[in-house]
Design a protein around this motif. Sequence first.
Motif, mmCIF file in Angstrom:
data_model
loop_
_atom_site.group_PDB
_atom_site.id
_atom_site.type_symbol
_atom_site.label_atom_id
_atom_site.label_comp_id
_atom_site.label_asym_id
_atom_site.label_seq_id
_atom_site.Cartn_x
_atom_site.Cartn_y
_atom_site.Cartn_z
ATOM 1 N N ILE A 180 35.893 38.240 35.321
ATOM 2 C CA ILE A 180 36.844 37.883 36.367
ATOM 3 C C ILE A 180 36.605 38.662 37.649
ATOM 4 O O ILE A 180 36.928 38.207 38.731
ATOM 5 N N SER A 181 36.001 39.862 37.534
ATOM 6 C CA SER A 181 35.962 40.752 38.692
ATOM 7 C C SER A 181 34.576 41.048 39.234
ATOM 8 O O SER A 181 34.448 41.769 40.213
ATOM 9 N N VAL A 194 40.530 52.113 44.944
ATOM 10 C CA VAL A 194 40.041 53.426 44.515
ATOM 11 C C VAL A 194 38.628 53.307 43.955
ATOM 12 O O VAL A 194 37.755 54.135 44.240
ATOM 13 N N MET A 195 38.392 52.254 43.164
ATOM 14 C CA MET A 195 37.073 52.055 42.577
ATOM 15 C C MET A 195 36.016 51.896 43.668
ATOM 16 O O MET A 195 34.903 52.433 43.567
ATOM 17 N N PRO A 223 46.086 45.952 40.233
ATOM 18 C CA PRO A 223 44.682 45.655 40.544
ATOM 19 C C PRO A 223 44.270 46.015 41.967
ATOM 20 O O PRO A 223 43.148 46.488 42.177
ATOM 21 N N GLY A 224 45.166 45.814 42.946
ATOM 22 C CA GLY A 224 44.802 46.103 44.329
ATOM 23 C C GLY A 224 44.432 47.560 44.548
ATOM 24 O O GLY A 224 43.308 47.876 44.973
ATOM 25 N N PRO A 225 45.352 48.500 44.269
ATOM 26 C CA PRO A 225 44.998 49.924 44.388
ATOM 27 C C PRO A 225 43.847 50.331 43.481
ATOM 28 O O PRO A 225 43.012 51.162 43.857
ATOM 29 N N PHE A 254 43.649 38.018 42.139
ATOM 30 C CA PHE A 254 43.299 38.687 40.895
ATOM 31 C C PHE A 254 43.108 37.693 39.750
ATOM 32 O O PHE A 254 43.204 38.051 38.580
ATOM 33 N N SER A 255 42.842 36.440 40.119
ATOM 34 C CA SER A 255 42.528 35.406 39.132
ATOM 35 C C SER A 255 41.063 35.001 39.204
ATOM 36 O O SER A 255 40.690 33.912 38.763
ATOM 37 N N GLY A 256 40.225 35.848 39.780
ATOM 38 C CA GLY A 256 38.796 35.556 39.869
ATOM 39 C C GLY A 256 38.435 34.888 41.176
ATOM 40 O O GLY A 256 39.202 34.108 41.732
ATOM 41 N N VAL A 257 37.243 35.207 41.687
ATOM 42 C CA VAL A 257 36.833 34.649 42.973
ATOM 43 C C VAL A 257 36.551 33.162 42.856
ATOM 44 O O VAL A 257 36.125 32.664 41.816
ATOM 45 N N ALA A 258 36.818 32.459 43.923
ATOM 46 C CA ALA A 258 36.495 31.033 44.020
ATOM 47 C C ALA A 258 35.884 30.795 45.391
ATOM 48 O O ALA A 258 36.013 31.601 46.300
#
Length: 493
Positions: free
Chosen positions: A262-263, A36-37, A30-32, A478-482
């Motif tokens: 989640i993102s 890139v996105m 998810p990080g890379p 990577f478990s969703g923002v809080a």
Amino acid sequence: MTTAMLLLAALRVATPLVIIGDRLSVFIPPGPFLSVMGKVGGYNHLKQLGVGSTIAGQLFVAAIGGAVFGLLARRNPARLSAIWTMSILVVLPIVAFAIALWPVLGTSYVGLPVEAARLVTLVGFALCVFLFERTLVSAFRFLTMRETRRHEYEFTPAIGRRAFVLSAVGIAVAGGGVALARKLYRAATFSYDGTQYKGRIVEPITPNELFYCVTKNVVDPKVNVDLWHLEVNGLVQNRATWRFQDFVGLPAHEQQTTLMCISNGLEAGNAIWKGVPLRDLLERAAPLSNAARVRLHGVDNYTDTIPLEKAMKPTTLLAYEMNGVPLPHRHGYPLRVIVPGYFGEKHVKWLTRIEVTDANAKGFYEAQGWGPDFITPTRSRIDVPDNWSTFSLGELTSPIEVKGIAYGGDRGISRVELSFDNGQSWRDTDIYYTGDNLAWSLWKTEWKPDAPGDYALVVRATDGEGDVQEWEEDRGPFSGVAGLHEISVRVTA
């Protein structure tokens, strides 16, 4: 070959132009992936770059293959029999394609069962590489060989007219490919992927066309319900296959449920879903003692998993209606899963298989590295006013309206508070709409600033279990923002 693949894609047959991205994405953490996105300008641009790169790479590799074929044919044309060219240019690519892309070959954009879709994908690819081989061989012979008086064949350096004819045909085919690409672009998901529903337009029930949408696909499925069926298999005693007509005859349940990704920050949508509880099908299937999770398969080869315990909840729904109408294609027609309290990626669209598995099963994004916590934390958002809005104290004839949403997963919302001093003090707001424990709540309040200045407005919610929204330091990235949503407002004299 590329034009043929674009034609197949227009007919909603899976081709390497699209499914290579699905295959490769699970190997990108998810990080890379997010990095890139962000650099290319978002998910839609990333998908466009992926498809474009695949087409360019295919043309490059095929051009090299054609050049090598030409060199070998000039040196020893007798050795390049049909058996050799078919073996190297057709059989070998098919075998490599099947091995490399086997996990995603079952992709279907019309709703075929996985095994049938896998066969259709392989046959389609075989036709494309066969067309490449026959075109390459025939074109080379057409260009380089002529019949002499002795009825012998030899190379000729004078190929002007034949080259012109072949180039004209090639340009026409390439033009057809460009036209197909333009048609596919218009039919692609770029116009609605990433749809957000927030601000002043927010209503208790989100209209279907404005409901937030996230999809991994370049072109989403349009399922033919006459081809579609739903399988229930895996670690069960009684496997079953359901046709749509039989499925909708089961006792139905209707519920209001909010979905949140989640993102994508705080974007969400709330709808009334109608369908059959998943547990009704699982109870008939009778899971075995070692069953722990349920893997859900979409016709587009997307998968995700949920705990068996969650699957057996009466509110985990197999929905076929959304806000009183059949599911729109972009939202999963004819069937999708609704998993209250879990992030949107668990609500699998275009459902075609329910597989009961052990505890080790993973889905599309789980394999990529998202998670491990997929339960939606309590979240709230300020929709009005906009961030960095400016108000003149002397021109205000009434208080400033502040409003937004709050969502507690499947726990409901009991309280929403607002701070006008960056969290130093709080005051209650008015919750003017609440669906039930599975849906969001809408809140509002009025505010009249005491003096000019820049104000930091912060909102927090308390869920139905009494837990106050807060920043969760131990929640993985990577478990969703809080945390708490904050906006800035400028007040002038």
